[in-house]
Design an enzyme around this catalytic site. Structure first.
Site: not given
Ligand code: RUB
Length: 306
Positions: A16-17, A56, A124, A195, A205, A231
């Site tokens: 995730r992320g 997703r 988050c 995101d 986000n 992104k």
């Molecule tokens: C994660 C989320 C993070 C972004 C950025 O949502 O909203 O703020 O994805 O993350 P989820 P990164 O847990 O639903 O995936 O900086 O790690 O890309």
């Protein structure tokens, strides 16, 4: 890991992320470069890409990574089979390395924005934001972080754990305490990940981000997002805005626990560009209104097909 397994892990959030899912998708497609013929490989990559994209819906980093790999494969398809595999594999690896470098660069730039004695609120779990905090800490800056628990899946716990490990003084609060904490602890900055960034600079986000931005504006606190260019959404130039993911309501409440109600579980929200003070990208700090120009510069390979 195969594309199917990667897609499953993205769906169930074992991966995730936004940045991690993009890298995982590219890695999975890189494993699929061997086949009977280049045409068969490309056809298979397209199929896997479709499965990965569907895993997703909100983070545009995922379709961007898939489309870029497909672009690389198309670019190399005239090479003989062995050379096609080698070159495309190398190109995909470079894409992955570039993403990792982008995160480090954002951490470096973002750390410059942190002053000693700052109190910063985050929401988050963003690897990019955590890397930025770690970097500032390594540079000797003394600052505090308030992180929200981020219901319903509590990704804020991941942030809290990472920051505790980095020996950054961290306070975990429930999501609805964000505004009070900003006021009581005189928060200096809000820094979140992202995101998807749309061409008009709006930021998508984790759910709750936009409420935090409203509170930050109300209290005159800088609201900053740390986002790699992967992104940014090229298709938003054409009016295709990101889809907000609604997750299983079981994440919110046990089915049937309260009878006669509807439950919803939206996972992301949209923070309008005018609520955002700046975006930290690997290209430097830009105002959200600069999103369109960054898209034109970075996504020439994709936008040329429009
Ligand atoms: C994660 C989320 C993070 C972004 C950025 O949502 O909203 O703020 O994805 O993350 P989820 P990164 O847990 O639903 O995936 O900086 O790690 O890309």
């Amino acid at each position: 890991m195969t594309a199917d397994k990667t897609a499953k892990d993205i769906r169930n959030m074992r991966i995730r992320g936004a940045l991690d899912i993009a890298i995982a998708a590219a890695r999975a497609m890189r494993k699929e470069l061997d086949g009977k013929s280049t045409a068969a490989v490309i056809s298979n990559l397209k199929k896997s890409g479709k499965t990965l994209k569907a895993a997703r819906p909100t983070a545009v980093s995922l379709p961007n990574a898939v489309d870029y790999v497909l672009y690389l494969a198309e670019k190399n398809k005239k090479l003989d089979a062995g050379e096609f595999t080698r070159t495309t594999s190398k190109d995909i690896q470079k894409f992955i390395d570039d993403q990792e470098r982008a995160l480090e660069r954002i951490a470096e730039i973002g750390a410059n924005l942190i002053d000693s004695n700052d109190t910063i609120l985050t929401h988050c779990n963003s690897d990019t934001v955590v890397a930025l905090f770690e970097r500032a800490r390594k540079e000797g800056k003394k600052f505090k972080v308030i992180c929200t628990e981020t219901r319903p899946r509590f990704q804020g716990h991941l942030t809290a754990r990472a920051l505790a490990k980095a020996k950054i003084p961290t306070t975990l609060v429930v999501d609805s305490a964000a505004r009070l904490m900003m006021k009581e602890f005189k928060v200096d900055k809000v820094i979140v990940g992202g995101d998807t960034v749309l061409a008009n600079g709006d930021l998508i986000n984790k759910i709750g981000t936009s409420q935090i931005a409203v509170a930050a504006r109300d209290l005159d606190i800088d609201f900053i997002a740390a986002v790699e260019s992967i992104k940014f959404s090229p298709r938003s130039i054409e009016g295709e805005m990101a889809k907000i993911e609604y997750r299983d309501t079981k994440e919110v409440i046990k089915p049937g626990k309260i009878r006669g109600i509807k439950v919803l579980n939206p996972a992301f929200d949209i923070t309008p560009a005018e609520m955002i003070d700046m975006l930290i990208t690997e290209e430097g700090i830009i105002p959200p209104q600069g999103a369109y120009h960054l898209l034109r510069e970075k996504f020439g390979w994709d936008l040329s097909s429009f």
